[in-house]
Write a protein that holds these residues in place. Structure first.
Motif, PDB file in Angstrom:
ATOM      1  N   GLN A  23      42.201  26.297  52.084  1.00 44.34           N
ATOM      2  CA  GLN A  23      42.503  27.150  50.939  1.00 44.34           C
ATOM      3  C   GLN A  23      42.296  28.600  51.366  1.00 44.34           C
ATOM      4  N   CYS A  24      43.315  29.440  51.162  1.00 40.62           N
ATOM      5  CA  CYS A  24      43.231  30.852  51.514  1.00 40.62           C
ATOM      6  C   CYS A  24      42.502  31.614  50.410  1.00 40.62           C
ATOM      7  N   ARG A  25      41.518  32.406  50.779  1.00 37.09           N
ATOM      8  CA  ARG A  25      40.782  33.205  49.799  1.00 37.09           C
ATOM      9  C   ARG A  25      41.594  34.394  49.306  1.00 37.09           C
ATOM     10  N   GLY A  28      45.335  32.315  47.742  1.00 37.66           N
ATOM     11  CA  GLY A  28      45.145  31.061  47.027  1.00 37.66           C
ATOM     12  C   GLY A  28      45.973  29.900  47.544  1.00 37.66           C
ATOM     13  N   HIS A  29      46.783  30.120  48.564  1.00 44.10           N
ATOM     14  CA  HIS A  29      47.609  29.037  49.116  1.00 44.10           C
ATOM     15  C   HIS A  29      46.707  27.928  49.652  1.00 44.10           C
ATOM     16  N   GLY A  30      47.077  26.687  49.391  1.00 40.48           N
ATOM     17  CA  GLY A  30      46.321  25.545  49.874  1.00 40.48           C
ATOM     18  C   GLY A  30      47.213  24.588  50.634  1.00 40.48           C
ATOM     19  N   CYS A  57      46.309  31.695  57.232  1.00 35.68           N
ATOM     20  CA  CYS A  57      47.179  31.301  56.129  1.00 35.68           C
ATOM     21  C   CYS A  57      48.646  31.464  56.548  1.00 35.68           C
ATOM     22  N   VAL A  80      42.304  20.173  44.493  1.00 39.51           N
ATOM     23  CA  VAL A  80      42.835  21.220  43.617  1.00 39.51           C
ATOM     24  C   VAL A  80      41.810  21.539  42.540  1.00 39.51           C
ATOM     25  N   PHE A  83      38.909  23.548  44.006  1.00 42.83           N
ATOM     26  CA  PHE A  83      39.232  24.944  44.321  1.00 42.83           C
ATOM     27  C   PHE A  83      39.429  25.793  43.074  1.00 42.83           C
ATOM     28  N   THR A  84      39.789  25.192  41.949  1.00 43.55           N
ATOM     29  CA  THR A  84      40.051  25.979  40.742  1.00 43.55           C
ATOM     30  C   THR A  84      38.851  26.038  39.798  1.00 43.55           C
TER      31      THR A  84
END
Length: 89
Positions: A23-25, A28-30, A57, A80, A83-84
């Motif tokens: 997960q990119c900080r 947000g891409h995962g 990323c 998901v 991460f959310t």
């Protein structure tokens, strides 16, 4: 059954039943990372603990990537949702 330990394991010690989630900080891409592709690119002797520092990323090119390593007995999990979710939630 004894599983590989993240601290000492190498890519050769795990099979494709293991899972890396990234997960990119920044954006947000995962993505799910293929262990077979990691092995082909980095080699069998590459330490698992150093995989994160090689990631970038694919969307924004940031190196601020968080990874989740799950053993085969942990494959059921909704990354998901993890991460959310807000911290402490």
């Amino acid at each position: 059954m004894e599983y590989a330990r993240l601290e000492t394991a190498k890519l050769r010690d795990i099979d494709d039943t293991y899972y890396y989630g990234a997960q990119c900080r920044q954006c947000g891409h995962g993505a799910r990372l293929s262990v077979a592709k990691l092995r082909a690119r980095l080699g069998d002797d590459y330490p698992l603990a150093k995989v994160r520092e090689r990631l970038r990323c694919e969307r924004c090119r940031s190196r601020a990537v968080v990874i989740t390593f799950l053993a085969p007995n942990q494959r059921t999990g909704n990354l998901v949702e993890l991460f959310t979710r807000k911290p402490g939630g």
